[in-house]
Design an enzyme around this catalytic site. Structure first.
Site, PDB file in Angstrom:
ATOM      1  N   HIS A  98       3.978  -0.240   1.978  1.00  0.00           N
ATOM      2  CA  HIS A  98       3.764   0.954   1.167  1.00  0.00           C
ATOM      3  C   HIS A  98       2.405   1.532   1.537  1.00  0.00           C
ATOM      4  CE1 HIS A  98       4.220   3.677  -2.250  1.00  0.00           C
ATOM      5  NE2 HIS A  98       2.901   3.608  -2.268  1.00  0.00           N
ATOM      6  N   CYS A  99       2.369   2.820   1.858  1.00  0.00           N
ATOM      7  CA  CYS A  99       1.106   3.439   2.280  1.00  0.00           C
ATOM      8  C   CYS A  99       0.686   4.512   1.279  1.00  0.00           C
ATOM      9  CB  CYS A  99       1.277   4.063   3.671  1.00  0.00           C
ATOM     10  SG  CYS A  99      -0.193   4.943   4.201  1.00  0.00           S
ATOM     11  N   PRO A 100      -0.444   4.304   0.562  1.00  0.00           N
ATOM     12  CA  PRO A 100      -0.875   5.315  -0.416  1.00  0.00           C
ATOM     13  C   PRO A 100      -1.297   6.626   0.238  1.00  0.00           C
ATOM     14  CG  PRO A 100      -2.510   3.572  -0.192  1.00  0.00           C
ATOM     15  CD  PRO A 100      -1.330   3.142   0.608  1.00  0.00           C
TER      16      PRO A 100
END
Ligand SMILES: [Zn+2]
Ligand SMILES: [Zn+2]
Length: 331
Positions: A147-149
């Site tokens: 998951h990449c913010p």
């Protein structure tokens, strides 16, 4: 506590995207308002040689192309759903399946659905191989990587290609900016020197240059890591489990087989979806290109099918088990 952190990451996601756009476009402005006029004669006066004019036109076209590629791939990485098992996406992938279905693929789907059924413990939907439940998005994601913010999204089957190309164009542009911006940067540090002749503020030029160096280094490390994963046909989650499985296999005198790996060149070709429908140069096209396959079933290498059936089953079960581990996020 972990839930609170996931919730916070979800809430601040849009702010990360705005911040990324502001920082990237500040560097773009620094280039066009300082570095470009420093390196080229804007006025196109009589004294500028033909070579000088051509050089300027080339630099302008090249940099505009790079800027466009960065924005396009970043936008696509944000907007493209990485692939999930909600009812809508299941219908959508089914529609694609019917279009591109062939007997071998249909057989593969039938075999794997029948042999290895699995349901996600958190969202209670069918969980295909290589899928993983993201605790921030609270959904299962196909061929989940992390998951990449910075894109407020997961990196998964349908947007991994855009994510990697975005990082690649960012690094190449950062190197270009660092090389051609060195002299204007040195001039921007000289506060007591001659008057600053550009429309872009002097301290911001110094900041943009340092920022490019930092972004280039940070993204360079992450991008190299992703290219390593691509040529070895693994996701970040799978890397850890494969590493562990490799150790076990070695201690038992067996050879570990990554069932999704077809050799370095073939893995790159499969990742960028080059060959069947899209020629190699489409990698340089800033246009939407889907990944290979539907993200729910994956072809396996022949070494995998050479293994005894118990080992094949063991490998698939091990892959499914790691899908239940805590997911990976980066910052
Ligand atoms: Zn799930
Ligand atoms: Zn996610």
């Amino acid at each position: 506590m972990a839930k609170l952190a996931d919730r916070a990451m979800w809430v601040v996601g849009p702010l990360f995207i705005i911040l990324a756009f502001v920082l990237i476009d500040m560097c773009v402005l620094a280039y066009y308002l300082v570095v470009f006029p420093y390196c080229h004669d804007w006025s196109l006066s009589e004294e500028t040689s033909i070579l000088g004019k051509l050089n300027m036109i080339f630099a302008l076209l090249f940099t505009l192309y790079m800027v466009y590629c960065i924005h396009f791939h970043y936008y696509m990485a944000i907007k493209t759903h990485p692939g999930g098992m909600t009812k809508e996406t299941m219908e959508a992938t089914k529609a694609v399946d019917i279009e591109t279905a062939n007997n071998a693929q249909a057989l593969l789907e039938y075999e794997e659905d029948a042999m290895y059924p699995k349901t996600c413990k958190k969202c209670h939907l069918p969980k295909p191989e290589r899928a993983h439940h993201c605790s921030v998005c609270n959904a299962c994601v196909l061929r989940f990587d992390h998951h990449c913010p910075w894109i407020h999204n997961c990196v998964g089957h349908f947007n991994h290609r855009y994510f990697v190309l975005f990082m690649t164009y960012m690094i190449l542009s950062a190197i270009y900016f660092l090389v051609f911006g060195w002299e204007p940067f040195a001039a921007s540090l000289d506060i007591s020197g001659p008057e600053w002749p550009y429309y872009f503020p002097q301290p911001l030029m110094a900041f943009a240059y340092i920022l490019s160096g930092c972004m280039g280094l940070a993204l360079g490390g992450l991008c190299l890591w992703h290219y390593y994963l691509i040529i070895t046909a693994q996701t970040t989650v799978e890397f850890y489990s494969n590493h562990y499985e490799k150790g076990i296999a070695k201690s038992q005198g067996e050879i570990f087989v990554n069932m999704y790996s077809f050799g370095y060149c073939e893995n790159i070709r499969r990742f960028f979806n080059i060959g069947d429908k899209y020629p190699w140069y489409t990698v340089f096209y800033p246009v939407p290109i889907p990944p290979r396959g539907n993200g729910r079933q994956f072809e396996k290498c022949w070494e995998f099918y050479m293994l005894p059936e118990s080992q094949q089953q063991g490998a698939i079960l091990a892959n499914q088990e790691i899908q239940d581990l805590e997911n990976i996020k980066d910052l």
